[in-house]
Design an enzyme around this catalytic site. Structure first.
Site, PDB file in Angstrom:
ATOM      1  N   GLN A   1      -9.704   2.126   2.858  1.00 10.40           N
ATOM      2  CA  GLN A   1      -8.555   2.612   3.624  1.00 10.40           C
ATOM      3  C   GLN A   1      -9.011   3.490   4.793  1.00 10.40           C
ATOM      4  OE1 GLN A   1      -5.518   1.475   2.898  1.00 10.40           O
ATOM      5  NE2 GLN A   1      -6.404   0.374   1.166  1.00 10.40           N
TER       6      GLN A   1
ATOM      7  N   ARG B   1       0.821  -1.208   0.000  1.00 13.58           N
ATOM      8  CA  ARG B   1       0.000   0.000   0.000  1.00 13.58           C
ATOM      9  C   ARG B   1       0.851   1.253   0.000  1.00 13.58           C
ATOM     10  NH1 ARG B   1      -5.059  -2.229   3.811  1.00 13.58           N
ATOM     11  NH2 ARG B   1      -6.085  -3.269   2.050  1.00 13.58           N
TER      12      ARG B   1
ATOM     13  N   TYR C   1      -7.171   0.282  -6.523  1.00 14.42           N
ATOM     14  CA  TYR C   1      -6.621  -1.038  -6.177  1.00 14.42           C
ATOM     15  C   TYR C   1      -5.798  -1.032  -4.890  1.00 14.42           C
ATOM     16  CZ  TYR C   1      -2.479   0.096  -9.256  1.00 14.42           C
ATOM     17  OH  TYR C   1      -1.382   0.645  -9.872  1.00 14.42           O
ATOM     18  N   GLU C   2      -5.481  -2.234  -4.414  1.00 11.39           N
ATOM     19  CA  GLU C   2      -4.910  -2.455  -3.077  1.00 11.39           C
ATOM     20  C   GLU C   2      -5.844  -1.930  -1.980  1.00 11.39           C
ATOM     21  OE1 GLU C   2      -2.581  -4.161  -1.779  1.00 11.39           O
ATOM     22  OE2 GLU C   2      -1.605  -4.826  -3.612  1.00 11.39           O
ATOM     23  N   GLY C   3      -7.136  -2.063  -2.207  1.00 10.11           N
ATOM     24  CA  GLY C   3      -8.132  -1.584  -1.259  1.00 10.11           C
ATOM     25  C   GLY C   3      -8.566  -0.179  -1.618  1.00 10.11           C
TER      26      GLY C   3
END
Length: 592
Positions: A441, A294, A434-436
């Site tokens: 977040q 992240r 992406y990546e959450g």
């Protein structure tokens, strides 16, 4: 076509004037002398500007194609990938026992910024490999490490992470991919994964997929998830790729941006997989590398903005439109360059002050990861876990905003593909997702990270800010322009935290409705702290007679701009947070 030059002087300033790396006490940092880091950054910058950046528009225009089960990357990508591989860039911060150079993660971050700015889509192939290496390093057996890591570190083989399914994104507990034990220590993996960056390509001789799947006996939800190594080609006893595994590409996604990155639908039809880590411990294995992954996405947010900003500045200095209201600055020409106009300067300073503050914030985060790993520092681990959703969410939100700002400088030309600014805007959009996705977040920050370990990590962050202000309170040059605004913003952040404590237990929606604003509020405080640190370093350099006065004076002026024009946003975010859940939840579902 847009150009890119690595901001070497800014990078060196952060490493040596702000972070003071050689004196930091972090193991390995004592070797990061200025001449050494300058040489690394210079070589990375040459590769980026001469090889990677010219391919950025090529990748955007051509994209990737799937033909007869084979994924082909854009013209020139294979040759460029070979240059990166031959230079050993992927192994810069990886263990020497597997062919890496063993430098700190901070140096990998600095080089990663340069490569992302030059060509974000291209960098996904090695970036995903780096993440997969980290997971195998943390959870693999000695045999697995010996089998996969040397080839992956060298980029002879690449890696991926397979999480998302058509019906299961953030909620991994409802995934359907199955892993059936075969009685010989292997598993048969069956299912479909989507949005797999660098899922397949023609750049390496093998692709090592890390796949989340459910094995029998784990129960419902995320508790039943395990992580598996599933190679594209099974590895023979001599270490070379053997027969093709039962994994294939269903299609390449047609995306808004990063066209040069092959985002694939991956089909697993009884593919042979090998358990990585503990059975039913897949979520733990996945989250091991989440801070690093992240942070890397947060870096993408400002790195693309850096490239866009460089070109916007060049355009603003060259484009002639109108006259300066205080008097012509280009009297021999038909008009003045647009950079003389206050609103254009505001736009450029919004970009500049964000990018430089974001760089400092990200490098600080990378140094905390190094401190946690190399010094086994639990406090550093707790602090970077707290800051990670802010780095990812805030920097990608503001990075996209800055990139659009750079596009705006061009006026109508910014909307025309040949100028390249539209590609930057399209590419900068995906890091927010992406990546959450960034809403996740924010929920992670407020719902999990603030209360972690009894809230001691957020209290430690408050103490860092307070200590910096207290230690520098006698510096009048720093006080009015930097310390006072930072103190006010920090008080807004503390007030928001107290609101969550007082109201969140009674009404959880009150906290969740304000989570996104809290993430941005905390992001502004973090950049405010970074700018105060940078201003102190620049003032010290000037006092010591630094030869490059304009650089340090510009740093101070840019910091003052951020503190005066951006940091006051904390008051707006606090007001939104304190409005609670009622304005958010008042509308009935049928009325949307």
């Amino acid at each position: 076509m847009p150009s890119y030059t690595a901001p070497a002087k800014d990078i060196q300033f952060i490493l040596h004037d702000v972070l003071n790396v050689t004196e930091s006490g972090i193991p390995g940092y004592e070797e990061l002398a200025q001449d050494f880091t300058a040489a690394v950054i210079d070589e990375a910058g040459k590769l980026a500007s001469e090889v990677l950046a010219p391919l950025n528009a090529v990748g955007d225009k051509e994209g990737c194609r799937l033909e007869n089960g084979i994924v082909y990357t854009p013209e020139g990508f294979k040759e460029a990938f070979d240059r990166v591989r031959e230079g050993g860039w992927n192994g810069l911060d990886l263990p020497p026992e597997y062919g890496g150079q063993g430098l700190p993660y901070l140096m990998g971050t600095a080089v990663g910024e340069i490569f992302v700015s030059a060509n974000m889509a291209f960098n996904t192939y090695q970036g995903l490999t780096h993440g997969a290496i980290g997971a195998i390093l943390a959870h693999g057996t000695d045999e697995q490490k010996a089998t996969y890591l040397p080839k992956m570190v060298s980029l002879d083989w690449t890696g991926t992470m397979n999480l998302t399914e058509p019906h299961a994104g953030t909620d991994l507990g409802i995934m359907r991919t199955k892993a059936e034990p075969q009685g010989d220590g292997t598993y048969s993996i069956t299912g479909q994964k989507i949005f797999i960056s660098a899922g397949d390509h023609d750049l390496s001789e093998n692709v090592i997929h890390l796949v989340l799947a459910k094995a029998p006996g784990g129960g419902e939800g995320t508790k039943g998830i395990s992580l598996f190594i599933v190679p594209k080609f099974l590895v023979m006893e001599n270490g070379s790729p053997g027969r093709r595994n039962a994994v294939s590409v269903g299609k390449i996604e047609d995306k808004m941006g990063i066209h040069g990155s092959a985002t694939c639908v991956m089909n697993y039809d009884g593919a042979t997989g090998y358990l990585l880590g503990e059975l039913h411990g897949g979520m733990k294995a996945m989250f091991t590398m989440m801070n690093e992954a992240r942070l890397g996405v947060g870096l993408q947010g400002y790195a693309v903005a850096e490239a866009a900003y460089q070109n916007a500045v060049a355009y603003a200095k060259d484009r002639l439109q109108g006259r300066d209201v205080t008097g012509a600055k280009n009297p021999d020409g038909p008009a003045d360059p647009i950079i003389v106009h206050p609103d254009v300067r505001r736009n450029l300073l919004d970009q500049k002050s964000f990018v430089e503050g974001a760089r400092a914030f990200t490098y600080w985060g990378a140094s905390l990861i190094d401190k946690a790993r190399r010094a086994d520092d639990a406090a550093a681990e707790g602090l970077i876990s707290l800051l990670t959703p802010v780095i990812k969410g805030f920097l990608t939100d503001k990075g996209f905003e800055a990139t659009v700002g750079a596009q705006q400088v061009y006026g109508g030309h910014g909307y025309i593909e040949e100028w390249g600014m539209s590609q930057f805007a399209r590419d900068a959009r995906i890091p927010m997702i992406y990546e959450g996705a960034n809403g996740v977040q924010a929920l992670d920050l407020v719902g999990r990270k603030l209360a972690a370990d009894g809230g001691k990590h957020v209290m430690a962050f408050f103490e860092i800010v307070k200590t910096f202000i207290r230690e520098n309170d006698g510096d009048e040059a720093l006080k009015a322009g930097f310390l006072d605004p930072l103190k006010a913003a920090s008080k807004d952040l503390q007030a928001a935290s107290m609101f969550f404590v007082q109201e969140g237990m009674k009404n959880p929606n009150a906290a969740l409705a304000g989570s996104y604003d809290f993430m941005h509020l905390m992001g502004h405080v973090c950049l405010g702290l970074m700018w105060a640190r940078m201003a102190r370093a620049a003032m010290a350099a000037l006092a010591a007679g630094a030869p490059d006065r304009p650089f340090h004076e510009a740093k101070i002026a840019t910091g003052r701009y951020y503190m005066a024009r951006q940091l006051p946003a904390t008051k707006m975010h606090l007001a939104r947070i304190q409005s609670g859940a009622e304005p958010v939840m008042a509308l009935d579902e049928v009325d949307f």
